[in-house]
Design a protein around this motif. Sequence first.
Motif, PDB file in Angstrom:
ATOM      1  N   ARG A   1       0.849  -1.193   0.000  1.00 21.68           N
ATOM      2  CA  ARG A   1       0.000   0.000   0.000  1.00 21.68           C
ATOM      3  C   ARG A   1       0.889   1.250   0.000  1.00 21.68           C
ATOM      4  O   ARG A   1       1.577   1.513   0.994  1.00 21.68           O
ATOM      5  CB  ARG A   1      -0.942   0.013   1.201  1.00 21.68           C
ATOM      6  N   PRO A   2       0.906   2.006  -1.070  1.00 24.57           N
ATOM      7  CA  PRO A   2       1.763   3.203  -1.135  1.00 24.57           C
ATOM      8  C   PRO A   2       1.484   4.148   0.036  1.00 24.57           C
ATOM      9  O   PRO A   2       0.331   4.413   0.392  1.00 24.57           O
ATOM     10  CB  PRO A   2       1.353   3.845  -2.469  1.00 24.57           C
ATOM     11  N   GLY A   3       2.557   4.609   0.668  1.00 28.48           N
ATOM     12  CA  GLY A   3       2.424   5.536   1.784  1.00 28.48           C
ATOM     13  C   GLY A   3       2.262   4.872   3.133  1.00 28.48           C
ATOM     14  O   GLY A   3       2.399   5.539   4.167  1.00 28.48           O
ATOM     15  N   ALA A   4       1.966   3.571   3.148  1.00 25.19           N
ATOM     16  CA  ALA A   4       1.807   2.874   4.426  1.00 25.19           C
ATOM     17  C   ALA A   4       3.170   2.595   5.046  1.00 25.19           C
ATOM     18  O   ALA A   4       4.181   2.505   4.352  1.00 25.19           O
ATOM     19  CB  ALA A   4       1.044   1.572   4.223  1.00 25.19           C
ATOM     20  N   GLU A   5       3.191   2.442   6.361  1.00 27.84           N
ATOM     21  CA  GLU A   5       4.440   2.146   7.056  1.00 27.84           C
ATOM     22  C   GLU A   5       5.073   0.873   6.532  1.00 27.84           C
ATOM     23  O   GLU A   5       6.289   0.773   6.364  1.00 27.84           O
ATOM     24  CB  GLU A   5       4.191   2.019   8.557  1.00 27.84           C
ATOM     25  N   SER A   6       4.241  -0.131   6.254  1.00 26.72           N
ATOM     26  CA  SER A   6       4.770  -1.414   5.794  1.00 26.72           C
ATOM     27  C   SER A   6       5.471  -1.294   4.452  1.00 26.72           C
ATOM     28  O   SER A   6       6.390  -2.061   4.154  1.00 26.72           O
ATOM     29  CB  SER A   6       3.642  -2.445   5.691  1.00 26.72           C
ATOM     30  N   ALA A   7       5.068  -0.341   3.636  1.00 28.92           N
ATOM     31  CA  ALA A   7       5.692  -0.171   2.322  1.00 28.92           C
ATOM     32  C   ALA A   7       7.166   0.166   2.459  1.00 28.92           C
ATOM     33  O   ALA A   7       7.978  -0.175   1.589  1.00 28.92           O
ATOM     34  CB  ALA A   7       4.977   0.918   1.531  1.00 28.92           C
ATOM     35  N   GLU A   8       7.538   0.813   3.570  1.00 25.90           N
ATOM     36  CA  GLU A   8       8.928   1.177   3.819  1.00 25.90           C
ATOM     37  C   GLU A   8       9.679   0.093   4.582  1.00 25.90           C
ATOM     38  O   GLU A   8      10.892  -0.070   4.399  1.00 25.90           O
ATOM     39  CB  GLU A   8       8.989   2.487   4.613  1.00 25.90           C
ATOM     40  N   ARG A   9       8.989  -0.659   5.410  1.00 27.31           N
ATOM     41  CA  ARG A   9       9.666  -1.614   6.288  1.00 27.31           C
ATOM     42  C   ARG A   9       9.877  -2.978   5.646  1.00 27.31           C
ATOM     43  O   ARG A   9      10.870  -3.664   5.929  1.00 27.31           O
ATOM     44  CB  ARG A   9       8.871  -1.792   7.586  1.00 27.31           C
ATOM     45  N   VAL A  10       8.948  -3.410   4.805  1.00 25.29           N
ATOM     46  CA  VAL A  10       9.046  -4.757   4.225  1.00 25.29           C
ATOM     47  C   VAL A  10      10.205  -4.834   3.233  1.00 25.29           C
ATOM     48  O   VAL A  10      10.446  -3.901   2.460  1.00 25.29           O
ATOM     49  CB  VAL A  10       7.719  -5.140   3.526  1.00 25.29           C
ATOM     50  N   ALA A  11      10.920  -5.949   3.266  1.00 26.07           N
ATOM     51  CA  ALA A  11      12.011  -6.192   2.310  1.00 26.07           C
ATOM     52  C   ALA A  11      11.406  -6.854   1.074  1.00 26.07           C
ATOM     53  O   ALA A  11      11.284  -8.071   0.987  1.00 26.07           O
ATOM     54  CB  ALA A  11      13.071  -7.084   2.931  1.00 26.07           C
ATOM     55  N   TRP A  12      10.994  -6.035   0.119  1.00 23.47           N
ATOM     56  CA  TRP A  12      10.297  -6.534  -1.070  1.00 23.47           C
ATOM     57  C   TRP A  12      11.241  -7.327  -1.954  1.00 23.47           C
ATOM     58  O   TRP A  12      12.430  -7.030  -2.060  1.00 23.47           O
ATOM     59  CB  TRP A  12       9.695  -5.366  -1.853  1.00 23.47           C
ATOM     60  N   GLY A  13      10.712  -8.357  -2.583  1.00 18.86           N
ATOM     61  CA  GLY A  13      11.541  -9.166  -3.466  1.00 18.86           C
ATOM     62  C   GLY A  13      10.919 -10.528  -3.685  1.00 18.86           C
ATOM     63  O   GLY A  13       9.697 -10.689  -3.667  1.00 18.86           O
ATOM     64  N   LYS A  14      11.779 -11.526  -3.870  1.00 15.98           N
ATOM     65  CA  LYS A  14      11.320 -12.873  -4.188  1.00 15.98           C
ATOM     66  C   LYS A  14      10.521 -13.486  -3.050  1.00 15.98           C
ATOM     67  O   LYS A  14       9.550 -14.215  -3.283  1.00 15.98           O
ATOM     68  CB  LYS A  14      12.528 -13.758  -4.520  1.00 15.98           C
ATOM     69  N   VAL A  15      10.917 -13.195  -1.798  1.00 15.98           N
ATOM     70  CA  VAL A  15      10.207 -13.747  -0.649  1.00 15.98           C
ATOM     71  C   VAL A  15       8.926 -12.977  -0.383  1.00 15.98           C
ATOM     72  O   VAL A  15       7.849 -13.560  -0.214  1.00 15.98           O
ATOM     73  CB  VAL A  15      11.106 -13.733   0.607  1.00 15.98           C
ATOM     74  N   ASN A  16       9.019 -11.659  -0.341  1.00 12.77           N
ATOM     75  CA  ASN A  16       7.866 -10.795  -0.069  1.00 12.77           C
ATOM     76  C   ASN A  16       7.434 -10.132  -1.371  1.00 12.77           C
ATOM     77  O   ASN A  16       7.797  -8.988  -1.656  1.00 12.77           O
ATOM     78  CB  ASN A  16       8.233  -9.755   0.991  1.00 12.77           C
ATOM     79  N   GLN A  17       6.674 -10.881  -2.152  1.00 11.05           N
ATOM     80  CA  GLN A  17       6.241 -10.386  -3.450  1.00 11.05           C
ATOM     81  C   GLN A  17       5.108  -9.378  -3.275  1.00 11.05           C
ATOM     82  O   GLN A  17       4.127  -9.670  -2.582  1.00 11.05           O
ATOM     83  CB  GLN A  17       5.756 -11.550  -4.324  1.00 11.05           C
ATOM     84  N   PRO A  18       5.224  -8.202  -3.868  1.00  7.94           N
ATOM     85  CA  PRO A  18       4.177  -7.189  -3.684  1.00  7.94           C
ATOM     86  C   PRO A  18       2.913  -7.518  -4.474  1.00  7.94           C
ATOM     87  O   PRO A  18       2.976  -8.054  -5.587  1.00  7.94           O
ATOM     88  CB  PRO A  18       4.841  -5.912  -4.208  1.00  7.94           C
ATOM     89  N   LEU A  19       1.782  -7.200  -3.878  1.00  3.71           N
ATOM     90  CA  LEU A  19       0.487  -7.329  -4.537  1.00  3.71           C
ATOM     91  C   LEU A  19      -0.245  -6.004  -4.382  1.00  3.71           C
ATOM     92  O   LEU A  19      -0.350  -5.479  -3.266  1.00  3.71           O
ATOM     93  CB  LEU A  19      -0.330  -8.464  -3.916  1.00  3.71           C
ATOM     94  N   ALA A  20      -0.728  -5.462  -5.473  1.00  4.62           N
ATOM     95  CA  ALA A  20      -1.405  -4.166  -5.437  1.00  4.62           C
ATOM     96  C   ALA A  20      -2.700  -4.258  -4.628  1.00  4.62           C
ATOM     97  O   ALA A  20      -3.390  -5.278  -4.663  1.00  4.62           O
ATOM     98  CB  ALA A  20      -1.704  -3.694  -6.852  1.00  4.62           C
ATOM     99  N   PRO A  21      -3.056  -3.201  -3.884  1.00  8.45           N
ATOM    100  CA  PRO A  21      -4.272  -3.231  -3.053  1.00  8.45           C
ATOM    101  C   PRO A  21      -5.531  -3.573  -3.834  1.00  8.45           C
ATOM    102  O   PRO A  21      -6.365  -4.356  -3.353  1.00  8.45           O
ATOM    103  CB  PRO A  21      -4.334  -1.810  -2.479  1.00  8.45           C
TER     104      PRO A  21
END
Length: 526
Positions: free
Chosen positions: A63-83
């Motif tokens: 979620r753009p602007g959410a705290e998690s957007a900055e904290r999560v290590a995005w990539g192969k393990v934590n694949q992003p999914l649009a809201p």
Amino acid sequence: MMHDLSPLGITRPGQIFANLSAPQLVEAALARGEGVLSSTGALVARTGKRTGRSPGDKFVVQRPGAESAERVAWGKVNQPLAPEVFERLHARVAAYLQGRDLFVLNAAAGADARYGLPIRVVTEFAWHALFAQQLFRRLDAAAQDSHQPAWTVLAAPRFLADPALDGTKSETAVVLDIERKLVLICGGTEYAGEIKKAIFTVLNYVLPQQGVFPMHCSANIGADGSSALFFGLSGTGKTTLSADPARRLIGDDEHGWSDHGIFNFEGGCYAKCVNLSQASEPQIWNAIRFGAVAENVMIDATSRVADFGNISLTENTRVAYPVEFIDNAELSGQGAHPRTILFLTADAFGVLPPIARLTREQALYHFLSGYTAKLAGTEVGLKEPEATFSTCFGAPFLPLAPEVYAQMLGEKMDKHGVRVFLVNTGWSGGPAGVGQRIKLAYTRAMVSAALGGQLDGVPTYTDPLFGLHVPTRVEGVPDAVLRPRETWPDTRIYDEKARDLARRFAENFRKFANAPAAVQAAGPRV
């Protein structure tokens, strides 16, 4: 209403079965054809074509602007999914569940009330509710009445996602929405371990913000009150070695380490069953009774006796049971700060020593590496052992950068003076298929010596390639076993295999280029 599911989009459910007892859930599962009873009374269920986790189908809502957007290590393990993609998938799952009977469980994750996470599991299977009841922390009647879940797991295993409509990679999806505090599991995966590991992932996000180090490890307590941690990937012996008749079991898989000590996240155990025997693992054997849930274990059609050597469905046969099914369990789920940490690896190359004392820098190197090996034949096309590196011994469950967890481990080690050992529960005398698996009796003797302090200050030799400090003698273990090179018929082949594994370590560690120089230098001397 206490069990109003409308916030989940389920406005017209069928009958809701909330917080049933274990016998009631067993009866429901049998009546609904979800499983059968074994000769010892355990409920045996099948998980369909997905007999393990589906890490490639796991997503986190970005979620753009959410705290998690900055904290999560995005990539192969934590694949992003649009809201918007998640909302569409969630709506389709909710529509699928309208009119269906559902099972609701209120529970908690975390034995220390200061950090416990109240959760709710909503599922279409009675046996999944039983699994969750046995694995998470169970609530008394008063706690049930006042329960307000901080996180909810919504499991619809028989809803098949459509990648074209739902933005998934397959018919399966496991999605965490951190802002909504919701986990969605769907798409043909009836593997109950997804429920357990989803909440573990949540705790790996939440607890570091509270100063608690979340760990993929088992834990137990000695007669003197000293705690020990056993880190390791699946199949390395976490459950087996921590279920020690001479020590009280805190838990077999997931724990937190706070300023007050360690605590179990769960209220049960989830043990592998392949080749299980009463002689080698009596505590696990005796826990497979009424109330336990066995996944994909083959049983005789008439006698209903389990055949733990039959892996025709999967090698990943498992059983879930409450921790109190272990005779010497520590029912508080808590313990003092650990004195000893053991990193378990099943080295199928047969080159690592069976036990070695690690320096602080080596401990952080091997924690970040998280090494074990897959066996030849366990996967299609796998003809030789394959090195597996899972950061922090739990990469699929880490929403934050690995360095966050490594830093917490280092700080805990420094503060509490913890000794760390690397224990190889794998092969000796050659690779898997040629050498022999290190005898469990030898491993138990080495672990007991490490926990009891008998290895403190004993003479060691330094492995010239891996730099590990190996005891020259351990009571109950042949001296030759402690020198793996000498157990090989041809030491030249050993040297070749050892150099190959060392290179794999070095290649894997390149992704930690920002690690302190001393930690980078603590690896094999390639």
